[in-house]
Design an enzyme around this catalytic site. Structure first.
Site, PDB file in Angstrom:
ATOM      1  N   HIS A   1      -6.164 -38.894 -21.405  1.00  0.00           N
ATOM      2  CA  HIS A   1      -7.534 -38.176 -20.673  1.00  0.00           C
ATOM      3  C   HIS A   1      -7.898 -38.832 -20.084  1.00  0.00           C
ATOM      4  O   HIS A   1      -8.857 -38.610 -18.990  1.00  0.00           O
ATOM      5  CB  HIS A   1      -8.601 -37.366 -21.582  1.00  0.00           C
ATOM      6  CG  HIS A   1      -9.788 -36.812 -21.373  1.00  0.00           C
ATOM      7  ND1 HIS A   1     -10.944 -36.460 -22.332  1.00  0.00           N
ATOM      8  CD2 HIS A   1      -9.685 -35.865 -19.843  1.00  0.00           C
ATOM      9  CE1 HIS A   1     -10.973 -35.778 -22.079  1.00  0.00           C
ATOM     10  NE2 HIS A   1     -10.966 -35.322 -21.173  1.00  0.00           N
TER      11      HIS A   1
ATOM     12  N   GLU B   1      -6.485 -39.477 -16.644  1.00  0.00           N
ATOM     13  CA  GLU B   1      -6.399 -38.661 -16.125  1.00  0.00           C
ATOM     14  C   GLU B   1      -7.750 -38.770 -14.981  1.00  0.00           C
ATOM     15  O   GLU B   1      -7.901 -38.386 -14.032  1.00  0.00           O
ATOM     16  CB  GLU B   1      -5.906 -36.833 -17.478  1.00  0.00           C
ATOM     17  CG  GLU B   1      -6.629 -35.700 -15.862  1.00  0.00           C
ATOM     18  CD  GLU B   1      -7.675 -35.431 -16.607  1.00  0.00           C
ATOM     19  OE1 GLU B   1      -8.697 -34.747 -16.338  1.00  0.00           O
ATOM     20  OE2 GLU B   1      -7.382 -35.161 -18.020  1.00  0.00           O
TER      21      GLU B   1
END
Length: 159
Positions: free
Chosen positions: A71, A74
């Protein structure tokens, strides 16, 4: 800002309906020499191209010692490359009439660039630059860690 988000959401919802209503026979699949799989779904009624890169890394593949790393990375992918600085990728895509987004799930991380179809080559260039030449700036790293932690806090706060 809300109007822009609303238009993007409507466009994504429309694209999702078109894709779901099609069969697998409508999708062309190509395996490149480098191992990347490319799926192409042509929708002549919609004059946009959605460049979606799926990376086989998500929260399910992370040991506890690096939980949340997919995450976090990202978020960092759009924070600049060897060619462009923080925020410039989004400005570049938006100047074409496009939109960027990303998401992390249990099994994959996705990075999305949607542009009018006439800007396909530029959209692909921007997406490839982010995937292949991202840089991690220390200042951006600090700022983005706060954003990711706030997202985690908000998800934990749901009833």
């Amino acid at each position: 800002m809300r109007t822009k988000w609303s238009r993007s959401f409507v466009l994504l919802a429309f694209l999702a309906v078109l894709l779901v209503s099609s069969s697998a026979a409508d999708v062309t699949k190509v395996l490149l020499d480098n191992g990347m799989t490319v799926l192409v779904k042509e929708v002549p009624q919609v004059p946009v191209v959605a460049l979606v890169s799926y990376i086989r890394a998500g929260s399910a593949s992370e040991p506890d010692s690096i939980a949340g790393m997919s995450h976090f990375l990202e978020h960092m992918l759009f924070k600049g490359t060897e060619r462009i600085g923080p925020g410039e990728m989004a400005r570049e895509v938006e100047s074409l009439g496009g939109y960027t987004n990303a998401g992390t799930g249990y099994e994959r991380t996705s990075h999305i660039v949607i542009v009018p179809s006439r800007h396909f080559a530029k959209g692909l260039e921007v997406q490839a630059d982010a995937l292949m030449h991202s840089v991690v700036d220390a200042t951006e790293l600090q700022m983005e860690s706060k954003v990711v932690l706030e997202e985690v806090r908000m998800n934990l706060d749901e009833p």
